[in-house]
Design a protein around this motif. Structure first.
Motif, PDB file in Angstrom:
ATOM      1  N   SER A  76       0.810  -1.221   0.000  1.00 15.98           N
ATOM      2  CA  SER A  76       0.000   0.000   0.000  1.00 15.98           C
ATOM      3  C   SER A  76       0.839   1.264   0.000  1.00 15.98           C
ATOM      4  CB  SER A  76      -0.937   0.017   1.210  1.00 15.98           C
ATOM      5  OG  SER A  76      -1.994  -0.903   1.047  1.00 15.98           O
ATOM      6  N   ALA A  77       2.105   1.169   0.421  1.00 14.48           N
ATOM      7  CA  ALA A  77       2.959   2.350   0.457  1.00 14.48           C
ATOM      8  C   ALA A  77       3.231   2.904  -0.937  1.00 14.48           C
ATOM      9  CB  ALA A  77       4.274   2.016   1.155  1.00 14.48           C
ATOM     10  N   SER A  78       3.150   2.060  -1.958  1.00 14.85           N
ATOM     11  CA  SER A  78       3.507   2.485  -3.310  1.00 14.85           C
ATOM     12  C   SER A  78       2.535   3.506  -3.884  1.00 14.85           C
ATOM     13  CB  SER A  78       3.568   1.261  -4.235  1.00 14.85           C
ATOM     14  OG  SER A  78       4.587   0.381  -3.840  1.00 14.85           O
ATOM     15  N   LEU A  79       1.299   3.517  -3.406  1.00 12.80           N
ATOM     16  CA  LEU A  79       0.308   4.475  -3.889  1.00 12.80           C
ATOM     17  C   LEU A  79      -0.191   5.377  -2.752  1.00 12.80           C
ATOM     18  CD1 LEU A  79       0.345   2.664  -6.462  1.00 12.80           C
ATOM     19  CD2 LEU A  79      -2.106   3.025  -6.623  1.00 12.80           C
ATOM     20  N   TYR A  80       0.652   5.600  -1.762  1.00 11.30           N
ATOM     21  CA  TYR A  80       0.272   6.458  -0.641  1.00 11.30           C
ATOM     22  C   TYR A  80       0.121   7.903  -1.108  1.00 11.30           C
ATOM     23  CZ  TYR A  80       0.908   9.291   3.588  1.00 11.30           C
ATOM     24  OH  TYR A  80       0.766  10.229   4.587  1.00 11.30           O
ATOM     25  N   ASP A  81      -0.973   8.542  -0.680  1.00 11.19           N
ATOM     26  CA  ASP A  81      -1.194   9.956  -0.971  1.00 11.19           C
ATOM     27  C   ASP A  81      -1.133  10.735   0.336  1.00 11.19           C
ATOM     28  OD1 ASP A  81      -1.910  12.186  -2.788  1.00 11.19           O
ATOM     29  OD2 ASP A  81      -3.713  12.254  -1.535  1.00 11.19           O
ATOM     30  N   TRP A  82      -0.094  11.522   0.496  1.00 10.28           N
ATOM     31  CA  TRP A  82       0.123  12.229   1.756  1.00 10.28           C
ATOM     32  C   TRP A  82      -0.832  13.404   1.946  1.00 10.28           C
ATOM     33  CZ3 TRP A  82       1.876  17.386   1.669  1.00 10.28           C
ATOM     34  CH2 TRP A  82       2.335  17.871   0.427  1.00 10.28           C
ATOM     35  N   ARG A  83      -1.378  13.917   0.872  1.00 12.52           N
ATOM     36  CA  ARG A  83      -2.273  15.066   1.007  1.00 12.52           C
ATOM     37  C   ARG A  83      -3.628  14.666   1.587  1.00 12.52           C
ATOM     38  NH1 ARG A  83      -0.066  19.525  -1.320  1.00 12.52           N
ATOM     39  NH2 ARG A  83       1.522  19.214  -2.925  1.00 12.52           N
ATOM     40  N   ALA A  86      -4.443   8.651   2.046  1.00 12.23           N
ATOM     41  CA  ALA A  86      -5.081   7.538   1.345  1.00 12.23           C
ATOM     42  C   ALA A  86      -4.010   6.543   0.910  1.00 12.23           C
ATOM     43  CB  ALA A  86      -5.852   8.049   0.127  1.00 12.23           C
ATOM     44  N   ARG A  87      -4.428   5.316   0.709  1.00 11.24           N
ATOM     45  CA  ARG A  87      -3.517   4.281   0.233  1.00 11.24           C
ATOM     46  C   ARG A  87      -4.203   3.455  -0.844  1.00 11.24           C
ATOM     47  NH1 ARG A  87      -4.303  -0.945   2.565  1.00 11.24           N
ATOM     48  NH2 ARG A  87      -5.947  -1.010   4.141  1.00 11.24           N
ATOM     49  N   GLY A  88      -3.400   2.888  -1.728  1.00  9.84           N
ATOM     50  CA  GLY A  88      -3.927   2.017  -2.768  1.00  9.84           C
ATOM     51  C   GLY A  88      -3.606   0.577  -2.425  1.00  9.84           C
ATOM     52  N   ALA A  89      -4.617  -0.207  -2.092  1.00  5.83           N
ATOM     53  CA  ALA A  89      -4.388  -1.580  -1.630  1.00  5.83           C
ATOM     54  C   ALA A  89      -3.958  -2.520  -2.742  1.00  5.83           C
ATOM     55  CB  ALA A  89      -5.657  -2.110  -0.965  1.00  5.83           C
ATOM     56  N   GLY A  90      -4.247  -2.166  -3.993  1.00  3.23           N
ATOM     57  CA  GLY A  90      -3.871  -3.026  -5.102  1.00  3.23           C
ATOM     58  C   GLY A  90      -4.531  -4.394  -5.026  1.00  3.23           C
ATOM     59  N   ARG A  91      -3.853  -5.382  -5.587  1.00  3.47           N
ATOM     60  CA  ARG A  91      -4.409  -6.730  -5.631  1.00  3.47           C
ATOM     61  C   ARG A  91      -4.654  -7.316  -4.241  1.00  3.47           C
ATOM     62  NH1 ARG A  91      -2.190 -11.679  -5.538  1.00  3.47           N
ATOM     63  NH2 ARG A  91      -0.055 -10.911  -5.791  1.00  3.47           N
ATOM     64  N   MET A 129       7.491   5.658  -5.532  1.00  5.60           N
ATOM     65  CA  MET A 129       8.148   6.017  -6.793  1.00  5.60           C
ATOM     66  C   MET A 129       7.305   5.639  -8.005  1.00  5.60           C
ATOM     67  SD  MET A 129      12.214   5.130  -6.277  1.00  5.60           S
ATOM     68  CE  MET A 129      11.995   3.376  -6.574  1.00  5.60           C
ATOM     69  N   THR A 130       6.070   5.182  -7.810  1.00  8.97           N
ATOM     70  CA  THR A 130       5.261   4.731  -8.936  1.00  8.97           C
ATOM     71  C   THR A 130       4.846   5.870  -9.858  1.00  8.97           C
ATOM     72  OG1 THR A 130       3.223   4.965  -7.645  1.00  8.97           O
ATOM     73  CG2 THR A 130       4.297   2.793  -7.638  1.00  8.97           C
ATOM     74  N   GLY A 131       4.772   7.087  -9.313  1.00  6.63           N
ATOM     75  CA  GLY A 131       4.231   8.201 -10.085  1.00  6.63           C
ATOM     76  C   GLY A 131       2.721   8.274 -10.030  1.00  6.63           C
ATOM     77  N   TRP A 132       2.112   7.442  -9.165  1.00  3.87           N
ATOM     78  CA  TRP A 132       0.671   7.435  -8.973  1.00  3.87           C
ATOM     79  C   TRP A 132       0.349   7.432  -7.479  1.00  3.87           C
ATOM     80  CZ3 TRP A 132      -2.992   7.550 -12.900  1.00  3.87           C
ATOM     81  CH2 TRP A 132      -2.502   7.365 -14.212  1.00  3.87           C
ATOM     82  N   ALA A 133      -0.830   7.957  -7.153  1.00  6.03           N
ATOM     83  CA  ALA A 133      -1.290   7.927  -5.763  1.00  6.03           C
ATOM     84  C   ALA A 133      -2.788   7.656  -5.737  1.00  6.03           C
ATOM     85  CB  ALA A 133      -0.987   9.241  -5.049  1.00  6.03           C
ATOM     86  N   ALA A 134      -3.227   7.103  -4.629  1.00  8.53           N
ATOM     87  CA  ALA A 134      -4.637   6.729  -4.485  1.00  8.53           C
ATOM     88  C   ALA A 134      -5.547   7.955  -4.487  1.00  8.53           C
ATOM     89  CB  ALA A 134      -4.825   5.948  -3.192  1.00  8.53           C
ATOM     90  N   THR A 135      -6.709   7.804  -5.137  1.00  9.52           N
ATOM     91  CA  THR A 135      -7.731   8.840  -5.167  1.00  9.52           C
ATOM     92  C   THR A 135      -8.969   8.334  -4.442  1.00  9.52           C
ATOM     93  OG1 THR A 135      -6.972   9.698  -7.302  1.00  9.52           O
ATOM     94  CG2 THR A 135      -9.227  10.260  -6.632  1.00  9.52           C
ATOM     95  N   LEU A 136      -9.441   9.099  -3.474  1.00 14.13           N
ATOM     96  CA  LEU A 136     -10.631   8.704  -2.720  1.00 14.13           C
ATOM     97  C   LEU A 136     -11.898   9.203  -3.419  1.00 14.13           C
ATOM     98  CD1 LEU A 136      -9.394   9.515   0.913  1.00 14.13           C
ATOM     99  CD2 LEU A 136      -9.418   7.296  -0.256  1.00 14.13           C
ATOM    100  N   ALA A 137     -13.023   8.685  -2.986  1.00 13.64           N
ATOM    101  CA  ALA A 137     -14.317   9.148  -3.492  1.00 13.64           C
ATOM    102  C   ALA A 137     -14.552  10.593  -3.048  1.00 13.64           C
ATOM    103  CB  ALA A 137     -15.425   8.242  -2.970  1.00 13.64           C
ATOM    104  N   ALA A 138     -15.546  11.221  -3.648  1.00 16.02           N
ATOM    105  CA  ALA A 138     -15.817  12.628  -3.357  1.00 16.02           C
ATOM    106  C   ALA A 138     -16.105  12.872  -1.882  1.00 16.02           C
ATOM    107  CB  ALA A 138     -16.990  13.112  -4.216  1.00 16.02           C
ATOM    108  N   HIS A 186      -4.350   8.949  -9.257  1.00 16.69           N
ATOM    109  CA  HIS A 186      -3.996  10.133 -10.028  1.00 16.69           C
ATOM    110  C   HIS A 186      -2.483  10.223 -10.133  1.00 16.69           C
ATOM    111  CE1 HIS A 186      -4.077  11.415  -5.780  1.00 16.69           C
ATOM    112  NE2 HIS A 186      -3.080  12.230  -6.105  1.00 16.69           N
ATOM    113  N   PRO A 187      -1.985  10.830 -11.237  1.00 14.10           N
ATOM    114  CA  PRO A 187      -0.536  10.955 -11.411  1.00 14.10           C
ATOM    115  C   PRO A 187       0.085  11.865 -10.350  1.00 14.10           C
ATOM    116  CG  PRO A 187      -1.698  11.296 -13.478  1.00 14.10           C
ATOM    117  CD  PRO A 187      -2.722  11.332 -12.398  1.00 14.10           C
ATOM    118  N   VAL A 188       1.302  11.527  -9.940  1.00 11.93           N
ATOM    119  CA  VAL A 188       2.023  12.317  -8.934  1.00 11.93           C
ATOM    120  C   VAL A 188       3.438  12.570  -9.437  1.00 11.93           C
ATOM    121  CG1 VAL A 188       2.904  12.391  -6.578  1.00 11.93           C
ATOM    122  CG2 VAL A 188       0.693  11.351  -7.027  1.00 11.93           C
ATOM    123  N   PRO A 189       3.793  13.814  -9.737  1.00  6.15           N
ATOM    124  CA  PRO A 189       5.159  14.101 -10.171  1.00  6.15           C
ATOM    125  C   PRO A 189       6.112  14.067  -8.972  1.00  6.15           C
ATOM    126  CG  PRO A 189       3.912  16.133 -10.002  1.00  6.15           C
ATOM    127  CD  PRO A 189       2.937  15.014  -9.744  1.00  6.15           C
TER     128      PRO A 189
END
Length: 550
Positions: A76-83, A86-91, A129-138, A186-189
């Motif tokens: 889940s750390a690979s898609l962590y969004d610090w803002r 949020a985390r991306g659980a993936g498979r 370092m994936t360049g992506w981060a998790a996006t939550l619902a509205a 969403h993409p993360v630079p």
């Protein structure tokens, strides 16, 4: 016989001279005692306290175990969004993007650092370092990467949490491809990640002033195409991995030059050898003619090739870190680890994978691993001799069983003897479990900070698959400490410890993990440079030998 009575009798036997214990123990001394030779003047080297680490430890557990290291990692750390936290659980969990509540065990940002420091441990912060981060619902809730409403029926859905979240596999077993990666991410630079690091340094200070000392460069990057195929369906090429690691390592050091970079956080044997692209190719088409190995790494295994590239880039990595799990089913990770007799025997001997250059893996690896010396050899040959090596994820399973406890104790002893710099078990064992108590024995056996010593000394046991032993001198009181592990499932073992270049006479204290309990040993003595004892079956004993003149 009650468990309490068995424990009491075992403790009593441990203090008996061998001549008395032998006739009572029967099978224990049928072939004579196990002779363990300890030379307090040989092979001396410091044991790094940072080998006593874990992941996502609570402050309470960290203090109780005296953990020196706490790692925030995992998929889940690979898609962590610090803002948005949020985390991306993936498979691992239906490719969902999930909010991280303040009381969640797994934290990835500032809250994790606060908890690690509250427990007295050095935090390892994982940098995505994936360049992506998790996006939550509205509304800040969960979001599905493979929505059933959008992509149709799937083989499994999250019925208990988010029924619209599928597992990305059609009912006929075909994976869903061509999905929109923006559905739940969403993409993360890299500039956005730099802002996060700046915020952490502003809050906690630079590493040299007590801030975050260790930053790990993502997690198991060659598995992104599997774990996070919703955003990265193509395996990472070797050159991409090299370039990303260099770029993110330089970024972190541009913010805090005193920070230490850890990489590659490789998942195991497959990533030591092959890029993500080659693993994906090999799994589909076979490993005979791998594209990256042919055109990018020049036939080299991936990790040595990365070390060569990092050396050419000016040594951006400070700690060479990998993950390792035995591959024979010792660890399953589902709470139902195998404790059959055959698996217990395998668990007893497979710790040799960490050190024994003559031990060949009996599973799909089918090679001599000797992980710690192998890593040290690679570092000396392809990078810079003396660079610390770390195992930042490991688990031998069966945490709730004494077989798992003896394996855990054996692993910690091996780490210290072999001079490993850092280690973190994957998740802290359940509080009070046998494996938890095995960890506690090394660092806080008596609850007052006493445990295994800090200076390793030569300790030789004839058959570490049955009885393993590790010796170390303890600076606080000059004691020679010995951890002796009887791995056998049913037999007590008569053991004779012979001490060289240490006092000939003195008193013995200590603690023992037996039958899932941590209990004190009754005081006894050693004489003539020898200690004769019995080790109950599946037990871990810490002997503290105090010379008479101290």
């Amino acid at each position: 016989m009650t468990r309490q009575r068995r424990v009491a009798i075992a403790i009593l036997f441990a203090a008996l001279p061998l001549s008395v214990g032998a006739w009572i123990g029967g099978k224990a001394s049928a072939n004579g005692p196990v002779r363990i030779a300890i030379d307090a003047g040989a092979d001396r080297h410091a044991i790094s306290p940072l080998i006593y680490g874990s992941s996502f430890a609570s402050p309470e557990a960290a203090r109780d175990l005296k953990l020196a290291l706490d790692r925030s990692g995992g998929n889940s750390a690979s898609l962590y969004d610090w803002r948005t936290e949020a985390r991306g659980a993936g498979r691992d969990w239906f490719f969902e993007s999930l909010p991280i509540a303040a009381d969640d065990a797994a934290q990835y940002g500032a809250r994790f650092v606060v908890e690690a420091k509250a427990g007295g441990a050095e935090p390892i912060v994982t940098v995505p370092m994936t360049g992506w981060a998790a996006t939550l619902a509205a509304d800040g809730g969960k979001r599905a990467a493979f929505s059933v409403a959008r992509y149709g029926p799937q083989a499994a859905v999250d019925r208990a949490g988010l029924p619209d979240a599928g597992n990305g596999v059609r009912p006929d077993g075909r994976p869903i491809t061509g999905n929109d990666p923006h559905d739940a991410a969403h993409p993360v630079p890299i500039t956005d990640t730099r802002a996060w690091i700046r915020g952490l340094v502003a809050r906690f200070g630079p590493a040299a002033q007590g801030g975050i000392r260790y930053y790990a460069m993502d997690n198991e990057t060659t598995r992104w195409h599997d774990i996070h195929r919703d955003v990265l369906p193509v395996g990472l090429h070797a050159r991409e991995q090299l370039q990303r690691t260099i770029a993110y390592a330089r970024m972190v050091k541009s913010v805090d030059p005193t920070a230490r970079i850890m990489a590659p956080e490789a998942w195991g044997w497959g990533e030591y050898r092959y890029s993500g692209f080659d693993q994906q190719w090999g799994d589909a088409k076979g490993y005979d003619a791998l594209p990256d190995r042919t055109s990018q790494t020049g036939g080299m295994d991936l990790l040595p090739w990365l070390l060569t590239g990092w050396r050419a880039a000016g040594f951006p990595v400070d700690v060479v870190s990998v993950h390792f799990y035995p591959q024979g089913g010792e660890f399953r990770g589902d709470g139902h680890d195998d404790v059959s007799s055959a698996m217990q025997a395998l668990r007893n001997r497979s710790t040799r994978l960490l050190w024994d250059r003559s031990y060949r893996d009996t599973n799909w690896i089918a090679d001599t691993v000797a992980l710690i010396p192998r890593l040290r050899d690679w570092v000396s040959t392809y990078y810079r001799a003396g660079t610390p090596v770390a195992i930042t994820e490991y688990d031998w399973g069966a945490a709730q069983h004494m077989n798992g406890a003896t394996a855990q104790a054996d692993v910690l002893g091996i780490f210290g003897r072999e001079g490993l710099a850092m280690a973190a078990r994957w998740m802290t064992p359940p509080t009070g479990s046998p494996a938890y108590l095995a960890m506690k024995l090394f660092r806080n056996a008596d609850g007052r900070g006493a445990g295994f010593g800090e200076t390793s000394v030569a300790t030789r046991a004839p058959d570490p698959d049955t009885v393993a032993a590790f010796g170390a001198l303890r600076a606080s009181d000059g004691a020679l400490t010995v951890v002796a592990i009887n791995k056998t499932m049913a037999d007590a073992k008569a053991v004779s410890l012979t001490l060289a270049r240490f006092a000939a006479h003195g008193r013995v204290t200590g603690m023992r993990v037996i039958d899932g309990r941590l209990v004190p040993l009754p005081p006894s003595r050693f004489a003539g440079g020898t200690l004769d004892v019995q080790l109950p079956a599946q037990s871990i004993t810490l002997f503290e030998m105090h010379p008479d003149d101290r």
